[in-house]
Design a protein around this motif. Structure first.
Motif, mmCIF file in Angstrom:
data_model
loop_
_atom_site.group_PDB
_atom_site.id
_atom_site.type_symbol
_atom_site.label_atom_id
_atom_site.label_comp_id
_atom_site.label_asym_id
_atom_site.label_seq_id
_atom_site.Cartn_x
_atom_site.Cartn_y
_atom_site.Cartn_z
ATOM 1 N N SER A 295 0.854 -1.187 0.000
ATOM 2 C CA SER A 295 0.000 0.000 0.000
ATOM 3 C C SER A 295 0.891 1.240 0.000
ATOM 4 O O SER A 295 1.978 1.219 0.553
ATOM 5 N N PHE A 296 0.409 2.291 -0.616
ATOM 6 C CA PHE A 296 1.056 3.579 -0.405
ATOM 7 C C PHE A 296 0.630 4.086 0.969
ATOM 8 O O PHE A 296 -0.420 3.700 1.490
ATOM 9 N N HIS A 297 1.455 4.944 1.569
ATOM 10 C CA HIS A 297 1.075 5.544 2.847
ATOM 11 C C HIS A 297 0.782 7.027 2.643
ATOM 12 O O HIS A 297 0.977 7.567 1.533
ATOM 13 N N VAL A 298 0.298 7.629 3.703
ATOM 14 C CA VAL A 298 -0.136 9.019 3.615
ATOM 15 C C VAL A 298 1.013 9.966 3.230
ATOM 16 O O VAL A 298 0.802 10.983 2.573
ATOM 17 N N GLY A 299 2.243 9.603 3.609
ATOM 18 C CA GLY A 299 3.402 10.406 3.203
ATOM 19 C C GLY A 299 3.567 10.382 1.688
ATOM 20 O O GLY A 299 3.797 11.421 1.065
ATOM 21 N N ASN A 300 3.426 9.220 1.096
ATOM 22 C CA ASN A 300 3.507 9.114 -0.369
ATOM 23 C C ASN A 300 2.407 9.960 -1.013
ATOM 24 O O ASN A 300 2.636 10.640 -2.013
ATOM 25 N N TYR A 301 1.230 9.879 -0.422
ATOM 26 C CA TYR A 301 0.094 10.602 -0.999
ATOM 27 C C TYR A 301 0.308 12.117 -0.922
ATOM 28 O O TYR A 301 0.195 12.816 -1.926
ATOM 29 N N ALA B 187 4.814 19.069 2.310
ATOM 30 C CA ALA B 187 5.898 18.363 1.633
ATOM 31 C C ALA B 187 6.394 17.198 2.477
ATOM 32 O O ALA B 187 6.915 16.233 1.956
ATOM 33 N N LYS B 188 6.220 17.274 3.793
ATOM 34 C CA LYS B 188 6.724 16.194 4.625
ATOM 35 C C LYS B 188 5.680 15.768 5.652
ATOM 36 O O LYS B 188 5.132 16.596 6.367
ATOM 37 N N VAL B 189 5.433 14.490 5.701
ATOM 38 C CA VAL B 189 4.518 13.929 6.694
ATOM 39 C C VAL B 189 5.359 13.155 7.688
ATOM 40 O O VAL B 189 6.306 12.462 7.307
ATOM 41 N N TYR B 190 5.005 13.273 8.972
ATOM 42 C CA TYR B 190 5.842 12.657 10.009
ATOM 43 C C TYR B 190 5.217 11.390 10.571
ATOM 44 O O TYR B 190 3.997 11.180 10.501
ATOM 45 N N ASP B 191 6.089 10.580 11.149
ATOM 46 C CA ASP B 191 5.723 9.307 11.753
ATOM 47 C C ASP B 191 4.777 9.549 12.942
ATOM 48 O O ASP B 191 5.041 10.409 13.773
ATOM 49 N N LEU B 192 3.701 8.785 13.017
ATOM 50 C CA LEU B 192 2.721 9.006 14.094
ATOM 51 C C LEU B 192 3.283 8.658 15.472
ATOM 52 O O LEU B 192 2.856 9.211 16.480
ATOM 53 N N THR B 193 4.226 7.736 15.495
ATOM 54 C CA THR B 193 4.783 7.330 16.795
ATOM 55 C C THR B 193 6.045 8.116 17.144
ATOM 56 O O THR B 193 6.523 8.059 18.271
ATOM 57 N N ASP B 194 6.595 8.817 16.156
ATOM 58 C CA ASP B 194 7.801 9.605 16.392
ATOM 59 C C ASP B 194 7.833 10.774 15.408
ATOM 60 O O ASP B 194 8.398 10.678 14.325
ATOM 61 N N PRO C 150 6.550 0.800 9.732
ATOM 62 C CA PRO C 150 5.110 0.629 9.522
ATOM 63 C C PRO C 150 4.266 1.023 10.738
ATOM 64 O O PRO C 150 3.113 1.414 10.578
ATOM 65 N N GLY C 151 4.833 0.943 11.936
ATOM 66 C CA GLY C 151 4.069 1.280 13.141
ATOM 67 C C GLY C 151 3.578 2.716 13.134
ATOM 68 O O GLY C 151 2.501 3.016 13.650
ATOM 69 N N GLY C 152 4.336 3.611 12.533
ATOM 70 C CA GLY C 152 3.978 5.031 12.550
ATOM 71 C C GLY C 152 3.438 5.532 11.228
ATOM 72 O O GLY C 152 3.270 6.730 11.027
ATOM 73 N N ALA C 153 3.165 4.593 10.302
ATOM 74 C CA ALA C 153 2.690 4.989 8.976
ATOM 75 C C ALA C 153 1.200 4.714 8.822
ATOM 76 O O ALA C 153 0.680 3.744 9.368
ATOM 77 N N LEU C 154 0.529 5.580 8.092
ATOM 78 C CA LEU C 154 -0.890 5.373 7.771
ATOM 79 C C LEU C 154 -0.968 4.896 6.330
ATOM 80 O O LEU C 154 -0.766 5.674 5.395
ATOM 81 N N ASP C 155 -1.266 3.604 6.164
ATOM 82 C CA ASP C 155 -1.365 3.046 4.816
ATOM 83 C C ASP C 155 -2.756 3.267 4.242
ATOM 84 O O ASP C 155 -3.746 3.060 4.928
ATOM 85 N N LEU C 156 -2.801 3.628 2.972
ATOM 86 C CA LEU C 156 -4.092 3.896 2.335
ATOM 87 C C LEU C 156 -4.958 2.647 2.270
ATOM 88 O O LEU C 156 -6.174 2.728 2.350
ATOM 89 N N LEU C 157 -4.324 1.487 2.125
ATOM 90 C CA LEU C 157 -5.097 0.259 1.947
ATOM 91 C C LEU C 157 -5.221 -0.565 3.234
ATOM 92 O O LEU C 157 -5.767 -1.663 3.216
ATOM 93 N N ALA D 139 -1.603 8.178 18.399
ATOM 94 C CA ALA D 139 -0.465 8.949 17.882
ATOM 95 C C ALA D 139 0.196 9.753 19.005
ATOM 96 O O ALA D 139 -0.492 10.231 19.917
ATOM 97 N N VAL D 140 1.522 9.864 18.921
ATOM 98 C CA VAL D 140 2.263 10.659 19.910
ATOM 99 C C VAL D 140 1.918 12.138 19.732
ATOM 100 O O VAL D 140 1.958 12.667 18.626
#
Ligand code: ADP
Ligand code: NA
Length: 328
Positions: free
Chosen positions: A16-22, A186-193, A203-210, A223-224
């Motif tokens: 899956s792509f993640h929200v950062g890719n999007y 331009a930059k999305v950050y890790d939810l856990t860090d 993957p723990g801090g990424a939001l995957d589209l799928l 999320a932190v």
């Protein structure tokens, strides 16, 4: 004259792509179609620079295509294709490799980053020359503009350098491309860090589209955040909250200042709740659309074959020109 041309690529290296890719890339791909002649490539040749599983790569190439279509890449308006189906990329890449200094290639940070674990000695030469293939991806289409995340700036710089060098040596042939970077997101950050960028490698801090929507909502809820309780956009002192605000802004369509005003007197819990809802509303129909494309792989492959044909016409013309100038 023609509309300005845009080229971008993405690797089929995840399920899956993640929200950062999007936000860092794909959303701009969709928007740029309105104003540009767009070439969008699923860069599978780049995906074999590291160890990979052939069947998984084939599956992920289709998943990538399905997501791009579901996100709004219109195959009638834009050229969507798989890199390995257009031989011009590797043909041009060789010529560019012969124009690149060894030290110059060695200074590309991605090779250092990706080869650190196994050590440079055990990394492939393909990984080493990866940025040169990327330059070929861009220059083959004489792209004017390349939408990239901040982290890709250095590679685009190499493309610009190589285009300029080629033109200087052999006469005006290649277009020197410009970067197109969307500032606020331009930059999305890790939810856990929130000090790290969101990435498929954490993957723990990424939001995957799928990913399962309920799981994503849960991830957002845990999320932190930061000390204090006010929901204010302050990336320096409140990186976690600011990241969530940026995301909510995108998925709700509300500008950050208006969001901030709406959260006055409310806390982080409400912010997370609203982001969870907005994200779910975005990905639920998206996932249904992706599934439809994947349920008909023959149709999907046919669509990509048409894209590759259109891409070949343009890229082959550049390679002919380049070979002619070089004396090949
Ligand atoms: P990853 O970092 O997860 O390995 P890629 O390197 O495959 O992702 O990135 C694909 C595209 O998505 C690139 O254009 C990159 O700039 C963009 N991108 C990836 N992660 C982020 C992020 N956290 N924020 C913004 N853009 C990103
Ligand atoms: Na990366």
């Amino acid at each position: 004259g023609r509309r300005p041309r845009v080229l971008s690529g993405i690797q089929p290296t995840a399920d899956s792509f993640h929200v950062g890719n999007y936000l860092g890339a794909l959303r701009q791909w969709v928007d740029l179609q309105a104003t540009h002649e767009a070439f969008y490539s699923i860069v599978d040749l780049h995906a074999i620079t590291v160890e990979h599983d052939p069947e998984l790569l084939r599956r992920r190439t289709r998943i990538a295509a399905a997501q791009l279509l579901a996100l709004g890449i219109d195959p009638e308006r834009s050229t969507l294709f798989v890199q390995s189906q257009v031989p011009a990329h590797t043909q041009l890449s060789w010529v560019l490799e012969c124009l690149t200094g060894f030290g110059e290639a060695s200074r590309m940070t991605q090779f250092k980053d990706k080869s650190v674990k196994g050590g440079a000695d055990r990394s492939s030469v393909g990984l080493f020359t990866y940025p040169i293939l990327q330059a070929a991806d861009i220059l083959a289409y004489r792209a004017d503009l390349v939408p990239v995340g901040e982290d890709q700036r250095q590679h685009l710089e190499l493309s610009r350098t190589l285009a300029g060098r080629f033109n200087g040596r052999f006469g005006p042939t290649l277009t020197v491309p410009s970067p197109h970077i969307l500032k606020e997101t331009a930059k999305v950050y890790d939810l856990t860090d929130p000090s790290a960028k969101m990435s498929k490698s954490s993957p723990g801090g990424a939001l995957d589209l799928l990913a399962d929507v309920k799981g994503s909502v849960k991830k957002i809820r845990s999320a932190v955040t930061d000390t204090g309780r006010d929901v204010v956009f302050d990336p320096e002192n409140k990186p976690g909250v600011s990241n969530l605000l940026s995301l909510l802004s995108v998925f709700s369509g509300t500008p950050v200042p208006a969001l901030q005003a709406s959260f006055e007197g409310r806390g982080y819990g409400d912010l997370k709740k609203e982001l969870g809802e907005a994200f779910a509303a975005f990905v639920t129909p998206l996932q249904a659309s992706v599934k439809e494309y994947l349920d008909d792989p023959a149709e999907l492959d046919a669509l990509l074959t048409v894209g590759a044909g259109r891409a070949r016409e343009v890229a082959d013309a550049t390679v002919s020109d380049v070979y002619e100038k070089v004396g090949l």
